[in-house]
Design an enzyme around this catalytic site. Structure first.
Site, short mmCIF file in Angstrom:
data_model
loop_
_atom_site.label_atom_id
_atom_site.label_comp_id
_atom_site.label_asym_id
_atom_site.label_seq_id
_atom_site.Cartn_x
_atom_site.Cartn_y
_atom_site.Cartn_z
N HIS A 126 13.36 93.45 31.12
CA HIS A 126 14.64 94.10 31.41
C HIS A 126 15.35 93.46 32.58
O HIS A 126 16.14 94.10 33.28
CB HIS A 126 14.41 95.61 31.66
CG HIS A 126 13.92 96.32 30.44
ND1 HIS A 126 13.30 97.54 30.47
CD2 HIS A 126 13.92 95.95 29.13
CE1 HIS A 126 12.97 97.91 29.23
NE2 HIS A 126 13.32 96.95 28.40
N CYS A 137 32.68 84.02 35.59
CA CYS A 137 32.36 82.58 35.81
C CYS A 137 30.87 82.33 35.87
O CYS A 137 30.42 81.19 35.96
CB CYS A 137 33.04 82.10 37.10
SG CYS A 137 32.25 82.74 38.59
N CYS A 159 33.36 89.06 42.33
CA CYS A 159 32.89 87.68 42.51
C CYS A 159 33.65 86.99 43.64
O CYS A 159 34.88 87.04 43.70
CB CYS A 159 33.10 86.90 41.20
SG CYS A 159 32.70 85.15 41.35
N CYS A 162 35.71 83.97 41.90
CA CYS A 162 36.87 84.10 40.98
C CYS A 162 37.38 85.52 40.89
O CYS A 162 38.21 85.83 40.05
CB CYS A 162 36.47 83.61 39.58
SG CYS A 162 35.42 84.79 38.71
N GLY A 199 1.49 102.91 33.25
CA GLY A 199 2.67 103.65 33.70
C GLY A 199 3.91 103.49 32.85
O GLY A 199 4.98 103.14 33.35
#
Ligand code: APR
Ligand code: ZN
Length: 256
Positions: A126, A137, A159, A162, A199
């Site tokens: 994950h 970008c 970001c 950008c 777990g």
């Protein structure tokens, strides 16, 4: 000898007679490090709506994105302060015996690596929360840096290159799992001779296929968990209890 001691000795025996032990972990291995799980008592989904954690919601709903960033900066998902617990260290111990074929984890907290496992031994189905990525970008930024931006009271981190939308590198519901990681995990599950689950309710697809593939491939399946899991009927040995207490005893028993 009481039942638990006998089960611990039995699993130590299985490890002693195995060459390729695959460990599969879920959020339950990190609760003893102070990180809440999802479906256990007081789990994340008892406080937050999983619907707010789908990729669709993240992309379309500013409020849902703000929830993510708030949780990451100082809420339940601020994992940076967490340290590995005895369960993580026991798995690293197992690696030092040369029998650990790898760890397939659903966790995004990076605690297996913090406990000393090299990246190539940890398959993070994950993703993880160590970085955030720009969806426009592709630039990546350490989560610590992004959390500092959040701390500076900006509304939503964007970001630096950008001004595109940033998203944590963890996989959200409805998002594809990283293909190479999933296929490597599947290959190792079919090839291992012992799979130990620590777990996890084993309730989320396709991650929950990994212990199933191991069993179908002829490996012994051990499940160590607090509470029921969806694969309990598949387990050769099912131990009820805390990973941080049981796993160190099992690994200590291998050398005896
Ligand atoms: N030792 C052993 N088991 C524990 C411990 C512990 N110290 N603490 C909690 N548990 C158990 C809980 O009782 C629960 O059965 O671990 C299990 C954790 O299950 P979940 O909360 O469902 O977590 P997990 O199986 O990792 O969830 C899979 O679901 O929400 C998504 O993406 C998220 O990766 C996550 C996925
Ligand atoms: Zn960008």
């Amino acid at each position: 000898m009481d039942k638990l001691k006998a089960q611990i000795a039995e699993v130590a025996d299985l490890i002693r007679n195995s060459e390729k032990v695959l460990v599969f972990t879920g959020a339950g291995i990190s609760t003893e490090s102070g990180i809440p799980d999802f479906r256990g008592a007081d789990g994340i989904w008892s406080k937050y709506d999983p619907e707010d954690f789908t990729i669709q919601k993240f992309m379309s709903d500013k409020r849902a994105r703000k929830l993510h960033w708030d949780l990451l900066s100082d809420g339940d998902l601020s994992m940076f302060k967490a340290d590995p617990n005895p369960a993580h260290h026991a798995i690293t111990e197992l690696k030092n015996t040369g029998k650990l074929y790898g760890v397939v984890t659903q966790n995004v907290d990076g605690l297996h690596q913090k406990a000393g496992l090299p990246d190539e031994m940890v398959l993070q189905l994950h993703g993880d929360l160590s970085h955030a990525r720009c969806l426009d970008c592709g630039s990546r930024f350490p989560m610590q840096t992004v959390v500092e931006w959040i701390g500076a009271d900006i509304d939503e981190p964007v970001c630096e290159n950008c001004s595109g939308m940033l998203k944590p590198d963890a996989v959200l519901f409805g998002e594809q799992l990283p293909f190479e990681v999933l296929s490597e995990a599947e290959q190792r599950s079919r090839d291992c001779d012992l799979c130990i689950v620590l777990g996890s309710t084993l309730s989320v697809y396709p991650a929950s296929l990994i212990p199933r593939y191991a069993s179908e491939g002829g490996a012994k399946l051990v499940i160590i968990n607090l509470g029921p899991t969806e694969l309990d009927s598949w387990a050769d040995i099912r131990i009820e209890g805390k990973a941080g207490e049981i796993m160190p005893e099992i690994v200590a028993g291998v050398g005896k």
